[in-house]
Design a protein around this motif. Structure first.
Motif, PDB file in Angstrom:
ATOM      1  N   LEU A  45       0.823  -1.215   0.000  1.00  0.00           N
ATOM      2  CA  LEU A  45       0.000   0.000   0.000  1.00  0.00           C
ATOM      3  C   LEU A  45       0.861   1.271   0.000  1.00  0.00           C
ATOM      4  O   LEU A  45       0.342   2.365   0.137  1.00  0.00           O
ATOM      5  N   ARG A  46       2.177   1.131  -0.195  1.00  0.00           N
ATOM      6  CA  ARG A  46       3.041   2.316  -0.153  1.00  0.00           C
ATOM      7  C   ARG A  46       2.835   3.180  -1.408  1.00  0.00           C
ATOM      8  O   ARG A  46       2.610   2.652  -2.502  1.00  0.00           O
ATOM      9  N   PRO A  47       2.948   4.492  -1.243  1.00  0.00           N
ATOM     10  CA  PRO A  47       2.757   5.385  -2.398  1.00  0.00           C
ATOM     11  C   PRO A  47       3.641   5.025  -3.583  1.00  0.00           C
ATOM     12  O   PRO A  47       3.221   5.158  -4.735  1.00  0.00           O
ATOM     13  N   VAL A  48       4.862   4.545  -3.333  1.00  0.00           N
ATOM     14  CA  VAL A  48       5.777   4.252  -4.440  1.00  0.00           C
ATOM     15  C   VAL A  48       5.207   3.187  -5.396  1.00  0.00           C
ATOM     16  O   VAL A  48       5.504   3.190  -6.593  1.00  0.00           O
ATOM     17  N   ALA A  49       4.362   2.300  -4.883  1.00  0.00           N
ATOM     18  CA  ALA A  49       3.839   1.204  -5.717  1.00  0.00           C
ATOM     19  C   ALA A  49       2.444   1.504  -6.272  1.00  0.00           C
ATOM     20  O   ALA A  49       1.924   0.736  -7.093  1.00  0.00           O
ATOM     21  N   GLN A  50       1.854   2.613  -5.816  1.00  0.00           N
ATOM     22  CA  GLN A  50       0.437   2.861  -6.115  1.00  0.00           C
ATOM     23  C   GLN A  50       0.115   2.906  -7.622  1.00  0.00           C
ATOM     24  O   GLN A  50      -0.825   2.274  -8.080  1.00  0.00           O
ATOM     25  N   GLU A  51       0.920   3.647  -8.362  1.00  0.00           N
ATOM     26  CA  GLU A  51       0.631   3.834  -9.788  1.00  0.00           C
ATOM     27  C   GLU A  51       0.680   2.484 -10.537  1.00  0.00           C
ATOM     28  O   GLU A  51      -0.224   2.147 -11.307  1.00  0.00           O
ATOM     29  N   TYR A  52       1.723   1.710 -10.250  1.00  0.00           N
ATOM     30  CA  TYR A  52       1.881   0.404 -10.916  1.00  0.00           C
ATOM     31  C   TYR A  52       0.689  -0.506 -10.591  1.00  0.00           C
ATOM     32  O   TYR A  52       0.076  -1.114 -11.481  1.00  0.00           O
ATOM     33  N   ILE A  53       0.357  -0.581  -9.313  1.00  0.00           N
ATOM     34  CA  ILE A  53      -0.729  -1.481  -8.896  1.00  0.00           C
ATOM     35  C   ILE A  53      -2.061  -1.030  -9.508  1.00  0.00           C
ATOM     36  O   ILE A  53      -2.846  -1.846  -9.994  1.00  0.00           O
ATOM     37  N   HIS A  54      -2.272   0.271  -9.528  1.00  0.00           N
ATOM     38  CA  HIS A  54      -3.508   0.800 -10.126  1.00  0.00           C
ATOM     39  C   HIS A  54      -3.602   0.385 -11.604  1.00  0.00           C
ATOM     40  O   HIS A  54      -4.632  -0.115 -12.060  1.00  0.00           O
ATOM     41  N   ARG A  55      -2.501   0.574 -12.344  1.00  0.00           N
ATOM     42  CA  ARG A  55      -2.537   0.272 -13.776  1.00  0.00           C
ATOM     43  C   ARG A  55      -2.725  -1.225 -14.025  1.00  0.00           C
ATOM     44  O   ARG A  55      -3.403  -1.630 -14.970  1.00  0.00           O
ATOM     45  N   CYS A  56      -2.128  -2.045 -13.160  1.00  0.00           N
ATOM     46  CA  CYS A  56      -2.319  -3.504 -13.324  1.00  0.00           C
ATOM     47  C   CYS A  56      -3.771  -3.884 -13.062  1.00  0.00           C
ATOM     48  O   CYS A  56      -4.354  -4.686 -13.813  1.00  0.00           O
ATOM     49  N   ARG A  57      -4.363  -3.313 -12.024  1.00  0.00           N
ATOM     50  CA  ARG A  57      -5.777  -3.648 -11.736  1.00  0.00           C
ATOM     51  C   ARG A  57      -6.683  -3.241 -12.889  1.00  0.00           C
ATOM     52  O   ARG A  57      -7.662  -3.929 -13.199  1.00  0.00           O
ATOM     53  N   MET A  58      -6.362  -2.121 -13.540  1.00  0.00           N
ATOM     54  CA  MET A  58      -7.223  -1.649 -14.616  1.00  0.00           C
ATOM     55  C   MET A  58      -7.136  -2.518 -15.872  1.00  0.00           C
ATOM     56  O   MET A  58      -7.994  -2.457 -16.740  1.00  0.00           O
ATOM     57  N   ARG A  59      -6.098  -3.361 -15.947  1.00  0.00           N
ATOM     58  CA  ARG A  59      -5.964  -4.249 -17.114  1.00  0.00           C
ATOM     59  C   ARG A  59      -7.176  -5.169 -17.278  1.00  0.00           C
ATOM     60  O   ARG A  59      -7.533  -5.534 -18.391  1.00  0.00           O
ATOM     61  N   VAL A  60      -7.771  -5.553 -16.171  1.00  0.00           N
ATOM     62  CA  VAL A  60      -8.893  -6.507 -16.209  1.00  0.00           C
ATOM     63  C   VAL A  60     -10.000  -5.984 -17.119  1.00  0.00           C
ATOM     64  O   VAL A  60     -10.572  -6.714 -17.927  1.00  0.00           O
ATOM     65  N   LYS A  61     -10.273  -4.694 -17.012  1.00  0.00           N
ATOM     66  CA  LYS A  61     -11.421  -4.092 -17.708  1.00  0.00           C
ATOM     67  C   LYS A  61     -11.306  -4.175 -19.237  1.00  0.00           C
ATOM     68  O   LYS A  61     -12.300  -4.306 -19.932  1.00  0.00           O
ATOM     69  N   ARG A  62     -10.056  -4.146 -19.739  1.00  0.00           N
ATOM     70  CA  ARG A  62      -9.840  -4.202 -21.192  1.00  0.00           C
ATOM     71  C   ARG A  62     -10.431  -5.442 -21.837  1.00  0.00           C
ATOM     72  O   ARG A  62     -10.737  -5.460 -23.009  1.00  0.00           O
ATOM     73  N   HIS A  63     -10.519  -6.527 -21.083  1.00  0.00           N
ATOM     74  CA  HIS A  63     -10.880  -7.815 -21.692  1.00  0.00           C
ATOM     75  C   HIS A  63     -12.327  -8.211 -21.427  1.00  0.00           C
ATOM     76  O   HIS A  63     -12.749  -9.290 -21.814  1.00  0.00           O
ATOM     77  N   LEU A  64     -13.062  -7.339 -20.728  1.00  0.00           N
ATOM     78  CA  LEU A  64     -14.473  -7.623 -20.462  1.00  0.00           C
ATOM     79  C   LEU A  64     -15.324  -6.916 -21.506  1.00  0.00           C
ATOM     80  O   LEU A  64     -14.914  -5.868 -22.013  1.00  0.00           O
ATOM     81  N   PRO A  65     -16.532  -7.451 -21.790  1.00  0.00           N
ATOM     82  CA  PRO A  65     -17.438  -6.663 -22.633  1.00  0.00           C
ATOM     83  C   PRO A  65     -17.647  -5.299 -21.953  1.00  0.00           C
ATOM     84  O   PRO A  65     -17.747  -5.228 -20.725  1.00  0.00           O
ATOM     85  N   GLU A  66     -17.696  -4.240 -22.754  1.00  0.00           N
ATOM     86  CA  GLU A  66     -17.764  -2.895 -22.169  1.00  0.00           C
ATOM     87  C   GLU A  66     -18.988  -2.692 -21.289  1.00  0.00           C
ATOM     88  O   GLU A  66     -18.932  -2.027 -20.271  1.00  0.00           O
ATOM     89  N   LYS A  67     -20.133  -3.255 -21.750  1.00  0.00           N
ATOM     90  CA  LYS A  67     -21.355  -3.080 -20.968  1.00  0.00           C
ATOM     91  C   LYS A  67     -22.229  -4.310 -21.077  1.00  0.00           C
ATOM     92  O   LYS A  67     -21.970  -5.188 -21.907  1.00  0.00           O
ATOM     93  N   GLY A  68     -23.267  -4.340 -20.260  1.00  0.00           N
ATOM     94  CA  GLY A  68     -24.167  -5.483 -20.299  1.00  0.00           C
ATOM     95  C   GLY A  68     -25.135  -5.412 -19.136  1.00  0.00           C
ATOM     96  O   GLY A  68     -25.207  -4.410 -18.412  1.00  0.00           O
ATOM     97  N   GLU A  69     -25.873  -6.526 -18.959  1.00  0.00           N
ATOM     98  CA  GLU A  69     -26.876  -6.577 -17.895  1.00  0.00           C
ATOM     99  C   GLU A  69     -26.207  -6.992 -16.570  1.00  0.00           C
ATOM    100  O   GLU A  69     -26.311  -6.306 -15.578  1.00  0.00           O
TER     101      GLU A  69
END
Ligand code: SAM
Length: 299
Positions: free
Chosen positions: A36-60
């Motif tokens: 949770l240290r600030p030095v790692a925040q940007e990297y961890i945030h960008r890795c978590r956001m990778r998941v969204k790229r591979h999901l259908p953009e929207k749905g029920e």
């Protein structure tokens, strides 16, 4: 009670009593395993956001299998353009906490990933982060197939997996990490002038921590390729190369930590398949399909 349901009860008890205990202002005990240290925040945030790229953009419906309390803000983004996020977990406390974060956008289901209580083709997308490794090894294939069964033909699943100690990066760095951690302990003990009594207290605490751990069952790269490789659209792409221990040992703000992590992230973007194979956490991605899959026994 058979062995499998005994393990599941243990996991459920762990998350109800320890893992999802709020230790301070919305931070759960489970987050002490994250950097949770600030030095790692940007990297961890960008890795978590990778998941969204591979999901259908929207749905029920977006199914979050083993949702926990949806503990990080990036996780909420995955279902932003869905009508509902279906949070499924065996821990009741996880769902109570998830409701706090997601309100009416969430549908809460107390259940088991290996036996999903939904009809075939019911959801547009599935995410599952760090949950399947808690399912006893012999049931994991069933869990992956269940997450495929409930997908619509046009749907996609993104499952964040860990190779655990089987990760090649672990094999290379485990020893040096151990030595560095030991050396640091000795230095800080010498500097603070604390003696053997403190060392023994520390070991006692470690033993207590181990008793409240939740069991995990990890399959390696070959198992995943062999058993999941025939699922429609199957791919293994990098989610994150390094784990918390590695990050805490090698990444520091005084040694250009943020820059090293930026470099690592851009390498991961260039060679996502390589890093998924040799790093710590791959994303297992597959699609829905009208064709039946071979759901034979795992080998
Ligand atoms: C390490 S936590 C991860 C939670 C969340 N996905 C995250 O990344 O923050 C694992 C979660 O999976 C849940 N879980 C473990 N085994 C499960 C099962 N068989 N069915 C449903 N949930 C399960 C646990 O209760 C816990 O909330």
């Amino acid at each position: 009670m058979d062995q499998t349901s005994g393990v599941k009860r243990q996991i459920m008890d762990y998350y109800n009593s320890v893992g999802w205990k709020n230790i301070q202002d919305g931070v759960f005990h489970n987050a002490s395993r994250e950097d949770l240290r600030p030095v790692a925040q940007e990297y961890i945030h960008r890795c978590r956001m990778r998941v969204k790229r591979h999901l259908p953009e929207k749905g029920e419906y977006l199914l979050d299998a083993g949702s926990g309390p949806i503990q990080y803000p990036e996780y909420l983004e995955y279902s932003r353009d869905y009508r509902y996020r279906v949070c499924l977990d065996i821990s009741r406390l996880a769902l109570v906490e998830a409701r706090e974060r997601i309100g009416d956008h969430g549908l809460m289901v107390l259940g088991d990933i290996a036996h999903l209580p939904f009809r075939k083709g019911a959801v547009d997308g599935v995410v599952s982060l760090h949950a399947v490794h808690h399912i006893p090894g012999e049931e994991q294939l069933q869990a992956f197939h269940e997450m495929w069964r409930v997908l619509k033909d046009s749907g996609a699943a993104v499952i964040v997996h860990s190779w655990g100690n089987l990760a090649p990066i672990q094999r290379v760095f485990r020893r040096p990490m151990k030595w560095i951690i030991r050396a640091r302990r000795w230095i800080s003990r010498l500097l603070s002038g604390q003696g053997m009594a403190d060392q023994r207290a520390g070991e006692g605490q470690k033993a207590a921590d181990i008793q409240i751990q939740s069991p995990t069952f990890r399959h390696d790269f070959n198992w995943v390729q062999k058993n999941l490789g025939s699922l429609p659209g199957f791919r293994l792409l990098i989610w994150r190369t390094i784990n918390t221990k590695f990050s805490r040992v090698f990444i520091h703000r005084f040694f250009f930590g943020k820059l090293w992590l930026r470099l690592l992230y851009s390498l991961e973007e260039k060679a996502p398949v390589f890093f998924a194979r040799y790093g710590q956490y791959p994303m297992i991605i597959y699609h829905g399909s009208t064709e039946p899959i071979d759901s034979g026994n795992e080998g």
